[in-house]
Write an enzyme that holds these catalytic residues in place. Structure first.
Site, mmCIF file in Angstrom:
data_model
loop_
_atom_site.group_PDB
_atom_site.id
_atom_site.type_symbol
_atom_site.label_atom_id
_atom_site.label_comp_id
_atom_site.label_asym_id
_atom_site.label_seq_id
_atom_site.Cartn_x
_atom_site.Cartn_y
_atom_site.Cartn_z
ATOM 1 N N GLU A 31 0.867 -1.067 -0.101
ATOM 2 C CA GLU A 31 -0.030 -0.062 -0.140
ATOM 3 C C GLU A 31 0.916 1.307 0.068
ATOM 4 O OE1 GLU A 31 -2.977 0.575 -0.703
ATOM 5 O OE2 GLU A 31 -3.039 2.748 -0.025
ATOM 6 N N HIS A 33 3.634 1.841 -1.653
ATOM 7 C CA HIS A 33 3.920 2.119 -2.869
ATOM 8 C C HIS A 33 2.868 2.756 -3.850
ATOM 9 C CE1 HIS A 33 6.876 -1.176 -2.237
ATOM 10 N NE2 HIS A 33 7.798 -0.360 -2.515
#
Ligand code: PAF
Length: 275
Positions: A31, A33
Site C-alpha cells: 500500500e 508504493h
C-alpha cells in the site's frame, strides 16, 4: 498500461507526451508504493513506475538473492492504480557493463545511521536513481518517508546536481497496529510479526515525550536501545535527529525525527516518527 523492459522502448513511448510522474520501486509492492502511485496519478501526468531490484545497493551479506520478486502481482496492482508505464529492465539492460561511474553522496549525510550500518548503500541508491532519472526524465519523482534518510539523500543529490526533477516525499503507510509497511515484513514469522509493532510504539512514545518537553535525548536513545535488546531485538540505532539534515539537534525547538533500525530474528526493520 504498457510494460517495457528496454530503455530505448521506454524513451520512444515517452517521447511525444509530457514529462511523466515517476515512482521508482524494487517491486513486491504494498500500500505504501500504491499510495505514491496515486499521488503521482493525481499530478495529471503520465505515470511511470519502475521495478528493478538494484544489486548495487545491497551489501555482500544482505538479502539481494531472497528479496521478494512478485512481478505479475505488482503489474496488476499498478494497472489498477491507473499507472501508464511499468519500466522493468533486467540487470543486463541497466548495467550492461560494470557500473564504474557512481554517485558518491556526502559522508555527513550518507555515512551516518543507515549508511553507517550499510556501507555503500546510498552510493548504490543514488547511482541507480540518477540513472533512472536520466532514462525516464520525470517532472516529479515520489519516495516514501519510511526511508527517511533515503529521501533526504535524494533531495540533496537533486539539489547539488541541479537535476530538473521535483522530489515528492509521501507519508509512511502503516498496518492497522502501526507497523510500517515494508517488503521485508514478509520475512517475519507470525511471532515476530506480533512483536514487530513494538518498534513503532517505542518511536511514537519517544516522539510524544520529546514533544512534551523531555530534553535528555541521549538517555532516551539509550533507554530505547536497551528496551529493544531486552525484548530480543538486535538494534543498530535509535537516534533523535534534525529533520533537515539528520545531524544531532542543538536545541529542541527545531523539527526533529526519531529514527531506528533493528533486527528481529533475521529481518532488519527500519522506522521513524517525525517530532
Ligand atoms: O526505496 C527503494 O525501493 C529503492 O531504494 C529505490 C529508490 C527504488 C532505488 O533502488
Amino acid at each position: 498500461m504498457q510494460v517495457l523492459h528496454r530503455i530505448a522502448d521506454l524513451r520512444a513511448a515517452l517521447a511525444q507526451g509530457p514529462r511523466p510522474a515517476f515512482v521508482p520501486t524494487m517491486g513486491n509492492l504494498h500500500e505504501g508504493h500504491l499510495a505514491l502511485a496515486r499521488q503521482a496519478k493525481a499530478s495529471g501526468r503520465p505515470v511511470v513506475a519502475s521495478i528493478f531490484v538494484n544489486r548495487l545497493q545491497f551489501g555482500p551479506n544482505e538479502d539481494f538473492d531472497r528479496y521478494p520478486r512478485t512481478f505479475e502481482a505488482d503489474c496488476a496492482l499498478l494497472q489498477a492504480e491507473g499507472c501508464d508505464f511499468v519500466f522493468a529492465p533486467d540487470e543486463a539492460e541497466l548495467y550492461p557493463e560494470p557500473q564504474a561511474y557512481k554517485v558518491q553522496p556526502p559522508p555527513e549525510l550518507a555515512d551516518i545511521l543507515e549508511g553507517h550500518f550499510r556501507p555503500g548503500f546510498f552510493t548504490g541508491v543514488c547511482t541507480v536513481v540518477l540513472k533512472l532519472f536520466n532514462i525516464v526524465q520525470p517532472e516529479a519523482a515520489y519516495f516514501g518517508k519510511k526511508d527517511y534518510q533515503q529521501q533526504l539523500v535524494i533531495k540533496s543529490m537533486v539539489r547539488q546536481l541541479a537535476l530538473p526533477v521535483r522530489i515528492v516525499a509521501g507519508e509512511t503507510c502503516r498496518a492497522g497496529d502501526g507497523l510500517a509497511l515494508s517488503s521485508r515484513n514478509g520475512y517475519l514469522s507470525p511471532a515476530e510479526r506480533a512483536e514487530a509493532v513494538e518498534l513503532h510504539r517505542l518511536l511514537d512514545n519517544i516522539a510524544r515525550v520529546v514533544r512534551d518537553g523531555r530534553t535528555d535525548v541521549a538517555h532516551l536513545e539509550q533507554e530505547a536501545m536497551a528496551t529493544l535488546q531486552r525484548r530480543g531485538w538486535q538494534p543498530d540505532y535509535v537516534a533523535i535527529r534534525r529533520q533537515a539534515d539528520l545531524l544531532e539537534p542543538h536545541g529542541l525547538d527545531e523539527p526533529m525525527v526519531v529514527l531506528a533500525a533493528a533486527k528481529l530474528g533475521k529481518t532488519r526493520l527500519i522506522d521513524n516518527v517525525e517530532i
